[in-house]
Every structure is written in C-alpha cells, then in structure tokens.
Write a protein that holds these residues in place. Structure first.
Motif, PDB file in Angstrom:
ATOM      1  N   THR A 131      40.759  40.939  34.540  1.00 59.05           N
ATOM      2  CA  THR A 131      41.592  42.100  34.054  1.00 59.05           C
ATOM      3  C   THR A 131      40.678  43.288  34.434  1.00 59.05           C
ATOM      4  O   THR A 131      39.592  43.040  34.646  1.00 59.05           O
ATOM      5  N   THR A 139      45.952  43.126  35.843  1.00 57.53           N
ATOM      6  CA  THR A 139      45.900  41.691  35.854  1.00 57.53           C
ATOM      7  C   THR A 139      45.818  41.200  37.382  1.00 57.53           C
ATOM      8  O   THR A 139      46.062  42.028  38.328  1.00 57.53           O
ATOM      9  N   PRO A 140      45.829  39.730  37.698  1.00 56.55           N
ATOM     10  CA  PRO A 140      45.791  39.405  39.207  1.00 56.55           C
ATOM     11  C   PRO A 140      46.856  39.989  39.557  1.00 56.55           C
ATOM     12  O   PRO A 140      47.153  40.223  40.809  1.00 56.55           O
ATOM     13  N   ASP A 141      48.120  39.741  38.993  1.00 57.51           N
ATOM     14  CA  ASP A 141      49.592  40.195  39.576  1.00 57.51           C
ATOM     15  C   ASP A 141      49.385  41.632  39.796  1.00 57.51           C
ATOM     16  O   ASP A 141      50.014  42.144  41.101  1.00 57.51           O
ATOM     17  N   THR A 142      48.911  42.570  39.111  1.00 57.32           N
ATOM     18  CA  THR A 142      48.696  43.962  39.449  1.00 57.32           C
ATOM     19  C   THR A 142      47.784  44.250  40.670  1.00 57.32           C
ATOM     20  O   THR A 142      48.126  44.931  41.441  1.00 57.32           O
ATOM     21  N   CYS A 144      47.485  42.228  43.287  1.00 55.15           N
ATOM     22  CA  CYS A 144      48.332  41.522  44.250  1.00 55.15           C
ATOM     23  C   CYS A 144      49.326  42.979  44.750  1.00 55.15           C
ATOM     24  O   CYS A 144      49.090  43.146  45.866  1.00 55.15           O
ATOM     25  N   GLU A 145      49.871  43.498  43.717  1.00 51.20           N
ATOM     26  CA  GLU A 145      50.887  44.797  44.034  1.00 51.20           C
ATOM     27  C   GLU A 145      50.152  45.782  44.554  1.00 51.20           C
ATOM     28  O   GLU A 145      50.430  46.372  45.826  1.00 51.20           O
ATOM     29  N   GLN A 148      48.523  45.131  48.455  1.00 53.78           N
ATOM     30  CA  GLN A 148      49.669  45.065  49.347  1.00 53.78           C
ATOM     31  C   GLN A 148      49.325  45.981  50.604  1.00 53.78           C
ATOM     32  O   GLN A 148      49.461  47.297  50.555  1.00 53.78           O
ATOM     33  N   VAL A 155      43.833  34.326  43.804  1.00 53.96           N
ATOM     34  CA  VAL A 155      43.648  34.211  42.412  1.00 53.96           C
ATOM     35  C   VAL A 155      43.095  32.666  42.377  1.00 53.96           C
ATOM     36  O   VAL A 155      43.764  31.736  42.631  1.00 53.96           O
ATOM     37  N   ARG A 157      42.538  29.369  39.963  1.00 53.74           N
ATOM     38  CA  ARG A 157      43.304  28.609  38.777  1.00 53.74           C
ATOM     39  C   ARG A 157      41.860  28.284  37.660  1.00 53.74           C
ATOM     40  O   ARG A 157      40.712  28.441  38.332  1.00 53.74           O
TER      41      ARG A 157
END
Length: 314
Positions: A131, A139-142, A144-145, A148, A155, A157
């Motif tokens: 975080t 987060t990791p998703d954030t 990545c976004e 870009q 990421v 596991r």
C-alpha cells in the motif's frame, strides 16, 4: 551496492547516482524474510533481463512507527542491518526514503509523480499487500493504473510455507513466543541482534560463567525472556554460547531487562566490542533460584543442553 538517502518530493533526480532507467522493488522489508526476498529477487531478475540497474526502495523510519504503532518501535531489521542484507541480494542500489509527515500525506498520484516518475523507473515490483499514499489508499491495482504509459508493474503473490503466508508479523510472534526455529524457517536465516559489550555486575564470572552484557546498538525486536542457545559473531569469528534475556530475579527485584551471553570455551576481555548474536533455540524460561548452588547447577545443565542444540555433541 550504493545507498542513496532521499526525502519527498524527490528533486534533481537526474544528478543522482543510477539516474535513468531501472527496476525497483518497493517495501519496508522489515526482516527481509523469504517473502521479501521473492519480491527483491524478481526485481533483480527483471533488471538483468532488461539490462538496467536493480534497485530497492525502503523507508526510514518504519511507516507504522511514525503512525504511533508501538510494536514497530522495535524492528526485525533496523535500517543499517537491513542494508547489509540487501547487499547480499545482488541489487545495485538502495534508496532510503525518509518517511515523514510530507510523505505520509502524499496521495498515491503524488507518490507516483514525485517519487517513481521522478526517479525514472522502468519497472516497479511490489508484494501483493503493498500500500502507498495517504492512509494507504494506493494498492497494487492503483499502482498499475497510475503507471500506465510510464512504467511496468509486477505484483508478487504471497509466499507460503506449509500453507502459511510468510510475514513479518508471524516472525515477530514466533520470537515473542520463544520459538526461534519457527522464526528461522520464515526468515530463511537465524534471527539475530547486534550490540556492544558493556560492563555488568560481574556476577557471572563469580559463578564460573562469565557473560558479555549486551547493549543493543539499534532498536531490534527482543525475543521472549528466557535462556537460549546462541551463536555469537565477534571480530569475524563465530562462537557457541548461551544467552539469558531477563531481569535476573535471583539477584534483583526490579524489571530492568538485560541480555547476557556466555561464550562457550572462551575467556577474554571483550568490553567495548560489538557482537552479533543469532538465536538458535530456546532452552528454558528464566526463573528465580534458591541460591548460588542451585543456579550454578542449572547453568551447567544449560551449557550441556546448548552444546547439544548447537551440534557440538550428540
């Protein structure tokens, strides 16, 4: 490995060592356990594949310490020790980013713009639970976004052993429960602390078991009170030993915690020396004895048990 200390926001990055393209692993990495090594290892592998430097970014002080979480006032790997471990992992540089109020209040977007983009990263490698940004909103998703078109993100596991996720929390719990072998399994190496040998009450020498009284040089996590089989690094050589962590209730009524190591088959004045103590196994809890004779008898048993645990005798 080169260590570079930075503050937020990062400025004049183009004149820093390792300016330009790089792969960077980010995390606090307290303990540098097997899960952390997986993240760092992936960064090194990607860097070698891309032909760019491999870097780590970590934080000082520990973010949760600044947020007032008391258990993080002591660490599995304080910064200077953590840097020594990083150097063994094949990275080219480590960025130590000061975690202060300005960084704590930065948004995820600001962290990406003013830290990662400023450093010119080509790829970022993080753990699944990473975080960042104000109140950990990123987060990791954030990542990545926001990355870009600017940098790639990998990421990693969760790293599991026997179905259990390896974590700094699990290692802390093992140490505070007096289970060094469990901590060793999760860390991938024995847990240890570093300190300077200081003068004590010299009672150990009177008992026939001289001890090195240890004053920790950094804020290491201290394992549970008790008696341990240990290995001690002194002036480049390893020695077997027995360590007591506790308040010495046979002689004192106070609650001042002390760390005392008795080195087996060793007798020299080492006051002022820096030693590193690795915890191999737990022998017994600390307790109050009826007198010197009972204590000496138990100390002899402790030494015999430690020799077995340390593999000196079968």
């Amino acid at each position: 490995m080169q260590t570079i200390h930075l503050s937020y926001p990062i400025q004049n990055a183009d004149i820093l060592p390792f300016a330009g393209r790089k792969v960077i692993a980010i995390g606090d990495f307290d303990g540098v356990h097997l899960g952390h090594r997986e993240v760092i290892g992936r960064a090194v592998e990607n860097a070698r594949r891309l032909g760019v430097p491999a870097a780590i970014m970590t934080f000082d002080p520990h973010p949760r310490e600044l947020l007032g979480q008391d258990k993080y006032s002591r660490l599995l790997s304080p910064t200077s020790y953590k840097l020594e471990v990083f150097e063994e992992l094949g990275v080219d540089c480590t960025y130590v980013l000061r975690f202060d109020k300005a960084l704590m209040q930065a948004s995820p977007q600001q962290f990406v713009d003013r830290v990662l983009a400023a450093l010119g990263v080509e790829m970022v490698v993080v753990g699944f639970d990473f975080t960042f940004g104000y109140k950990g909103q990123g987060t990791p998703d954030t990542l990545c976004e926001l990355g870009q078109g600017r940098f790639a993100v990998e990421v990693v596991r969760p790293f599991r052993m026997n179905g259990v996720k390896v974590s700094s929390t699990a290692i802390r719990e093992a140490l505070l429960d007096g289970r060094p072998p469990a901590a060793t399994e999760l860390l991938g190496r024995s847990y240890g602390v570093r300190g300077v040998v200081v003068s004590g009450d010299k009672r150990g020498r009177q008992l026939g078991f001289p001890t090195a009284n240890m004053d920790l040089t950094e804020n290491f996590v201290i394992p549970a009170p008790g008696v341990y089989a240990v290995q001690v690094l002194l002036d480049g050589s390893w020695y077997q030993g027995v360590m007591n962590i506790g308040t010495k209730p046979t002689f004192h009524s106070g609650k001042v915690l002390s760390l005392e190591a008795h080195l087996l088959d060793f007798d020299a004045d080492i006051y002022g020396s820096t030693i590193f103590v690795k915890f191999i196994d737990y022998l017994r809890p600390e307790r109050k004895f009826s007198g010197m004779d009972e204590l000496i008898t138990q100390l002899k048993r402790d030494v015999d048990t430690a020799r077995i645990k340390l593999g000196q005798i079968e």
